[in-house]
Design an enzyme around this catalytic site. Structure first.
Site, PDB file in Angstrom:
ATOM      1  N   PRO A 188      36.524  88.855   0.480  1.00  0.00           N
ATOM      2  CA  PRO A 188      37.201  88.909  -0.823  1.00  0.00           C
ATOM      3  C   PRO A 188      38.693  89.235  -0.768  1.00  0.00           C
ATOM      4  O   PRO A 188      39.321  89.414  -1.804  1.00  0.00           O
ATOM      5  CB  PRO A 188      36.437  90.024  -1.535  1.00  0.00           C
ATOM      6  CG  PRO A 188      36.001  90.937  -0.445  1.00  0.00           C
ATOM      7  CD  PRO A 188      35.730  90.058   0.736  1.00  0.00           C
TER       8      PRO A 188
ATOM      9  N   ARG B 128      33.150  81.677  -2.484  1.00  0.00           N
ATOM     10  CA  ARG B 128      33.814  82.970  -2.268  1.00  0.00           C
ATOM     11  C   ARG B 128      35.318  82.924  -2.545  1.00  0.00           C
ATOM     12  O   ARG B 128      35.990  83.960  -2.562  1.00  0.00           O
ATOM     13  CB  ARG B 128      33.554  83.445  -0.835  1.00  0.00           C
ATOM     14  CG  ARG B 128      32.121  83.904  -0.611  1.00  0.00           C
ATOM     15  CD  ARG B 128      31.817  84.136   0.859  1.00  0.00           C
ATOM     16  NE  ARG B 128      32.628  85.170   1.471  1.00  0.00           N
ATOM     17  CZ  ARG B 128      32.327  86.467   1.445  1.00  0.00           C
ATOM     18  NH1 ARG B 128      31.246  86.866   0.855  1.00  0.00           N
ATOM     19  NH2 ARG B 128      33.121  87.345   2.017  1.00  0.00           N
TER      20      ARG B 128
ATOM     21  N   ASP C  45      36.503  75.916   7.739  1.00  0.00           N
ATOM     22  CA  ASP C  45      35.722  76.703   8.690  1.00  0.00           C
ATOM     23  C   ASP C  45      36.665  77.159   9.813  1.00  0.00           C
ATOM     24  O   ASP C  45      37.304  76.322  10.453  1.00  0.00           O
ATOM     25  CB  ASP C  45      34.600  75.810   9.241  1.00  0.00           C
ATOM     26  CG  ASP C  45      33.613  76.576  10.093  1.00  0.00           C
ATOM     27  OD1 ASP C  45      34.002  77.620  10.670  1.00  0.00           O
ATOM     28  OD2 ASP C  45      32.452  76.137  10.196  1.00  0.00           O
TER      29      ASP C  45
ATOM     30  N   CYS D 201      30.332  94.284  10.131  1.00  0.00           N
ATOM     31  CA  CYS D 201      29.681  95.440   9.492  1.00  0.00           C
ATOM     32  C   CYS D 201      28.202  95.448   9.888  1.00  0.00           C
ATOM     33  O   CYS D 201      27.331  95.620   9.054  1.00  0.00           O
ATOM     34  CB  CYS D 201      29.866  95.392   7.989  1.00  0.00           C
ATOM     35  SG  CYS D 201      29.472  93.795   7.296  1.00  0.00           S
TER      36      CYS D 201
END
Lengths: 335, 180
Positions: free
Chosen positions: A144, A170, A192, A262
């Site tokens: 984001p 997104r 990509d 993450c």
């Protein structure tokens, strides 16, 4: 059949479905729990499961592009917000919010971003000097946009950031965030990051916050984690590998990449970088992350070949204030 | 996307409209420091203001239509060009906000209402305002809330500020504003 009886049957089916779903989810959790026991020890694995089930503190990171840090924090405190400094400059934990932080005029005016504190580690891992204002940076999975924005702030809204985002879905979030924060130095590419050979330039720095299993994120926030399995670890670590290789080709000699995920899985973190070092042994120098959160990457119980280099990476296990995270700073030095 | 430099005609449309909102001096500053690029792949064409520094990168990297195929956004979008008219978006306020000649200050309650996307009733001497133009709306602390237009009653008195766009849109309209 009477309405009351029909309602009872429907209720039973609903309950049955719920129980069934929960069982499947628990199996998935068990799969990861067993892995974490192996990598981090039994006690730590149990603590991770408990923490991932609990709420997490969010942070705000102020932007000096529009107001000073003390002006922004002062204004929020006046409204009753309780904020506590973090280990990262210009970042504060939200201890108490009298109403949604995202609905404040300060947020809407682009005075700060809201995120997990770990999202601030990659942009803060680059050394700051005046020359940063002339650098070219590539952010390989930008939405984001927190890392793009924090990097742009660090660069004084100068130089150039190429924010790559593959997913059209997104993009709105990325664009809304960079617009709200008044970011001028960014070019957004819908592509990509594994297919960027046609971009005819090299970059000084790269940020790869790679798509990952997200097993280090709170389950309330990231429901998909419970749906992840061994196949996803394999699939995503392959994607991360390709992304690393692709961006690496675009980094100038002397430049560096911050790679992060993450995820708590070493295939996406420590082992991923270990393999990368092996493949590029004559052009790589790992550097320590200048932020004292978490532990060094060599503490994990898994087979690592380049243990001294992996000791320079950071493994952050989920805690009250952080998500699970892995971060490495890789410098290109062709010998 | 096919984002290219604004044509002479587009440039004139954009700056003619901005001239009614911004002082001559500020217009000169804008034209000196920014280039204007237009996205020609969209029905409502995005208008970007781009610093010299970013424009140099654009010239170097996006010379051909093929190289521009994946270019989605550059610099700062100020709004859209539609039917020969510039529609200033909320994202344009970061470049243009401070430059607006006419500003309307709203008291706390009205400011909150305005941020929720609502029109607000005002009671003040309005002779200082030009009738037709869009105005910058701020709160009492001088913080920008959005853009508004004055609405007049039959006697020619102002009775409300019509909400054209407000910062609350960042929360309410992320997908409609920035999606495709």
């Amino acid at each position: 059949m009477g309405w009351e009886r029909r309602k009872k049957i429907l209720f039973r089916i609903k309950i049955f479905k719920r129980v069934k779903i929960r069982k499947i989810e628990d199996k998935k959790v068990e799969y990861f729990y067993n892995r974490w026991k192996e990598f981090y020890g039994k006690e730590e694995a149990q603590r991770i499961v408990d923490i991932l089930n609990s709420p997490q503190k969010r942070t705000i990171a102020t932007s000096i592009l529009k107001k000073t840090d003390s002006e922004i924090i002062g204004s929020l405190r006046e409204k009753g917000f309780e904020l506590k400094p973090t280990d990262i400059r210009n970042a504060y934990f939200i201890e108490y919010e009298p109403f949604a932080t995202a609905s404040t005029l300060e947020y809407l005016s682009g005075y700060f971003t809201i995120q997990a504190v770990t999202s601030l580690i990659p942009p803060n891992s680059f050394d700051y000097d005046e020359s940063l204002k002339e650098k070219r940076v590539i952010d390989a999975a930008a939405s984001p946009g927190i890392k793009t924005i924090q990097m742009a702030i660090k660069m004084g809204n100068s130089g150039m950031i190429m924010a790559i985002e593959k997913s059209t879905k997104r993009l709105p979030q990325l664009l809304a965030n960079i617009s709200r924060m008044g970011i001028k130095n960014t070019i957004v590419i819908n592509k990509d990051a594994r297919r960027i050979e046609s971009i005819k330039t090299d970059f000084d720095y790269g940020i790869i916050d790679a798509p990952c299993t997200g097993t280090g994120i709170r389950w309330k926030k990231e429901k998909r984690t419970k749906e992840k399995s061994r196949v996803d670890v394999e699939r995503l670590s392959k994607l991360q590998k390709e992304m690393l290789e692709s961006v690496w080709k675009k980094i100038k000699n002397g430049g560096s990449i911050i790679y992060s995920v993450c995820s708590l899985e070493p295939e996406e973190g420590e082992k991923q970088i270990d393999r990368f070092i092996k493949n590029h042994y004559n052009e790589i120098q790992l550097e320590t992350i200048p932020i004292a959160i978490g532990q060094s990457g060599d503490k994990i119980n898994t087979k690592i070949e380049n243990i001294d280099e992996i000791a320079k990476t950071r493994r952050i296990l989920p805690s009250e204030t952080t998500d699970g995270f892995f971060v490495a700073k890789i410098r290109k030095e062709i010998r | 996307m096919n984002i290219t430099l604004a044509s002479e005609n587009e440039y004139t449309i954009i700056f003619d409209q901005l001239e009614s909102l911004i002082s001559k001096e500020n217009i000169d500053n804008l034209t000196k420091h920014y280039k204007v690029l237009i996205n020609r792949s969209e029905k409502r064409k995005s208008v970007y203001m781009v610093t010299e520094e970013i424009f140099k990168q654009y010239q170097e990297l996006f010379t051909t239509e093929e190289s521009r195929k994946d270019l989605y956004w550059i610099g700062e979008r100020i709004g859209f060009l539609m039917k020969e008219k510039l529609l200033i978006g909320i994202e344009g306020l970061s470049v243009l906000g401070e430059l607006f000649t006419e500003k309307i200050i709203l008291k706390e309650k009205n400011a909150t209402k305005f941020l929720y996307g609502r029109d607000v009733i005002i009671q003040e001497n309005t002779s200082k305002y030009t009738k037709e133009t869009i105005k910058l709306i701020q709160d009492e602390k001088g913080r920008t809330l959005g853009l508004g237009k004055l609405v007049y009653n039959e006697k020619g008195e102002i009775f409300k500020v019509k909400n054209v766009v407000d910062l609350g849109k960042y929360l309410r309209g992320e997908k409609t504003l920035f999606g495709n």
